[in-house]
Each structure stands twice: as structure tokens, then as C-alpha cells.
Design an enzyme around this catalytic site. Structure first.
Site, PDB file in Angstrom:
ATOM      1  N   CYS A   1     -32.765  30.377  16.314  1.00 55.98           N
ATOM      2  CA  CYS A   1     -33.523  30.767  17.504  1.00 55.98           C
ATOM      3  C   CYS A   1     -34.824  31.528  17.187  1.00 55.98           C
ATOM      4  O   CYS A   1     -35.817  30.897  16.847  1.00 55.98           O
ATOM      5  CB  CYS A   1     -32.631  31.534  18.462  1.00 55.98           C
ATOM      6  SG  CYS A   1     -33.291  31.509  20.141  1.00 55.98           S
TER       7      CYS A   1
ATOM      8  N   ARG B   1     -35.320  30.323  31.770  1.00 53.71           N
ATOM      9  CA  ARG B   1     -34.646  30.543  30.478  1.00 53.71           C
ATOM     10  C   ARG B   1     -33.558  29.512  30.292  1.00 53.71           C
ATOM     11  O   ARG B   1     -32.887  29.132  31.266  1.00 53.71           O
ATOM     12  CB  ARG B   1     -34.009  31.935  30.428  1.00 53.71           C
ATOM     13  CG  ARG B   1     -34.945  33.038  30.052  1.00 53.71           C
ATOM     14  CD  ARG B   1     -34.179  34.308  29.710  1.00 53.71           C
ATOM     15  NE  ARG B   1     -33.808  34.367  28.300  1.00 53.71           N
ATOM     16  CZ  ARG B   1     -34.647  34.690  27.321  1.00 53.71           C
ATOM     17  NH1 ARG B   1     -35.900  34.995  27.593  1.00 53.71           N
ATOM     18  NH2 ARG B   1     -34.240  34.712  26.070  1.00 53.71           N
TER      19      ARG B   1
ATOM     20  N   HIS C   1     -26.625  29.879  18.728  1.00 52.04           N
ATOM     21  CA  HIS C   1     -26.016  31.159  18.375  1.00 52.04           C
ATOM     22  C   HIS C   1     -24.513  30.997  18.557  1.00 52.04           C
ATOM     23  O   HIS C   1     -23.992  29.933  18.802  1.00 52.04           O
ATOM     24  CB  HIS C   1     -26.431  32.247  19.384  1.00 52.04           C
ATOM     25  CG  HIS C   1     -27.857  32.627  19.390  1.00 52.04           C
ATOM     26  ND1 HIS C   1     -28.410  33.425  18.434  1.00 52.04           N
ATOM     27  CD2 HIS C   1     -28.852  32.365  20.273  1.00 52.04           C
ATOM     28  CE1 HIS C   1     -29.682  33.659  18.736  1.00 52.04           C
ATOM     29  NE2 HIS C   1     -29.983  33.017  19.834  1.00 52.04           N
TER      30      HIS C   1
HETATM   31  N1  GLN Z   1     -37.296  35.541  22.117  1.00 61.04           N
HETATM   32  C1  GLN Z   1     -37.115  34.124  21.922  1.00 61.04           C
HETATM   33  C2  GLN Z   1     -37.045  33.375  23.226  1.00 61.04           C
HETATM   34  O1  GLN Z   1     -36.716  33.941  24.241  1.00 61.04           O
HETATM   35  C3  GLN Z   1     -35.904  33.868  21.050  1.00 61.04           C
HETATM   36  C4  GLN Z   1     -34.604  34.245  21.724  1.00 61.04           C
HETATM   37  C5  GLN Z   1     -33.390  34.180  20.832  1.00 61.04           C
HETATM   38  O2  GLN Z   1     -33.473  34.366  19.603  1.00 61.04           O
HETATM   39  N2  GLN Z   1     -32.237  33.979  21.410  1.00 61.04           N
HETATM   40  O3  GLN Z   1     -37.315  32.187  23.244  1.00 61.04           O
END
Ligand code: GLN
Length: 239
Positions: free
Chosen positions: A95, A129, A191
Site C-alpha cells: 500500500c 476511499r 494488508h
Molecule cells: N495513504 C495512502 C492512501 O490512502 C496509503 C494507505 C495505506 O497504506 N493503507 O492511499
């Protein structure tokens, strides 16, 4: 093998959310259960480390602010990382670090965080998101994980992905691709953490690392993965 197997944990302090440390634990246990001694090295900003001394480098995800905090340090290591990738060191970037192993991450508020361009990809934040469990068809079997990111990653034509999304979002909400692969360097949005729930993929990383170290195809003793497979099945059944 004489010297212990080295797992390097890059940015353990700042880039480590949704259980990403579990990737280090899974690699260590799967090696130890097979009688291989392992040493874990933690590398945070400013720590000196030669990536070619690692067998596997693992780096996790983080919030935009954490990515901003490590960006200068990562850029200063760009040449060393590229050299190690060319030398066949195995990398798993998840990520937030996956995004910065591409060319750049432009956050939702418009700040541009420079990456190191191991992957031919750009990530642009914004919109809804992408959150939830993901199922991916990959050359290493079906992979299950949890994603939570605003960044949408676009791979250049010709840049190999890790696989195709069967459920969830992966790199973005339109391409159907998840992750990226260059040599032995892997990037993924998964993750959860990804390796404990996907033992076949964990073993693929171990196999590649041992092949680099010994010059021969390792004969990995099979392990009882019943619990791991049950965890993957439960995650895959949930949105
Ligand atoms: N900050 C990044 C995003 O929101 C990565 C998020 C994450 O590592 N889960 O895309």
C-alpha cells in the site's frame, strides 16, 4: 546455509498499519519451521543498510502523513533499492510503500509525494476511499487481503500487475489490476496482513530468496496450512 536468512523490515515505525508486521512474522515462522535461522533487521529513516545484504525486504502501509515523513529518506535510498532489485533481492511493498515504489503519489489535498520509480506507475488520491476485503487471481493462486486507500494506481502499459481483482478494488476502481511486479520486487494493496493468510505467496517469496542465495531451486518442506487457509476463506467470504 551458513549465515542466517535476513528479513529487513523497512520503515517498521511509520509504515505499519492493518497488521503489516504480520508479514515479517509469517516469513520468520515459515523459515524457522523448516529449520532455517532468521535475523530481522529494522530499518527506519537515517539507518544505514545495504539492501543487497537482505534476503527479503518487507515494507508496509501508512497514512499520507507517514508517507510524507519517510519520502525524503526513501528517495535518498533510490539508487540502492534499484541496485538491489536488479540483483534479485526480494521486496514486498504494501500500500503506502507500494505507492512510493512507483513514480509519485499525489494526495487528495494535492501534495505530490515523490516515489522511486521501481514500478512504472503513478498514484493519484481522491474520490471514494477503497475499503474492504479483496480477492485477487494471481499466478501464485488466489490471494486474499484487506485494503484501505484513497490512492488510485495506474500502471503504464507493459508494467506487470500482481493479478486481477475478483472482489474489491485493487489498484483502482476501473482497471481490474492489483499490485505490480518487477523481477523479485512485489507491490500490493493487500494488508491484513497478506502473507499469513496467503501461505503459497509467502513461500513464493521465500523460494525466490533462497534461489538467489544458493543458486539452486530450494526444496521447501510442506507445512500444515489448515489454519491459514481457513483465515483466507473467512476473509474471502466477507465484504
Ligand atoms: N495513504 C495512502 C492512501 O490512502 C496509503 C494507505 C495505506 O497504506 N493503507 O492511499
Amino acid at each position: 546455509m551458513t549465515a542466517p536468512f535476513v528479513v529487513a523490515h523497512l520503515y517498521r515505525r511509520r509504515m505499519n498499519i492493518y497488521g503489516d508486521t504480520g508479514n515479517v512474522t509469517a516469513l520468520c515462522r515459515r523459515l524457522e519451521w523448516r529449520g532455517v535461522a532468521v535475523r530481522v533487521v529494522s530499518i527506519d529513516e537515517g539507518d544505514r543498510f545495504e539492501f543487497e545484504e537482505a534476503d527479503i525486504v518487507v515494507a508496509g502501509g501508512g497514512e499520507d502523513s507517514s508517507q510524507l515523513a519517510i519520502a525524503d529518506d526513501l528517495v535518498s535510498r533510490s539508487e540502492a533499492v534499484h541496485r538491489a532489485v536488479r540483483a534479485g533481492v526480494v521486496f514486498l511493498t504494501v500500500c503506502g510503500t507500494y505507492q512510493l515504489f512507483g513514480r509519485r503519489f499525489v494526495t487528495t489535498d494535492g501534495s505530490e509525494i515523490p516515489g522511486i520509480a521501481v514500478f512504472a506507475a503513478d498514484t493519484i488520491g481522491g474520490g471514494r476511499r477503497m475499503i474492504g476485503n479483496v480477492v485477487v487471481d494471481s499466478p501464485w493462486g488466489s490471494l486474499v487481503g484487506f485494503e484501505n486507500h484513497s490512492g488510485r494506481t495506474r500502471l503504464d502499459p507493459g508494467q506487470a500487475s500482481l493479478g486481477r481483482v475478483r472482489r474489491g478494488f485493487g489498484n483502482d476502481d476501473t482497471s481490474g489490476f492489483e499490485g505490480a511486479v518487477v523481477g523479485n520486487c512485489f507491490g500490493t494493496y493487500l494488508h491484513g496482513s497478506v502473507l499469513p493468510k496467503n501461505p503459497g505467496f509467502a513461500d513464493e517469496l521465500i523460494r525466490r530468496a533462497l534461489r538467489r542465495r544458493t543458486g539452486t531451486d530450494p526444496d521447501l518442506a510442506p507445512l500444515d496450512d489448515a489454519v491459514e487457509e481457513r483465515a483466507a476463506a473467512v476473509a474471502a467470504s466477507r465484504p
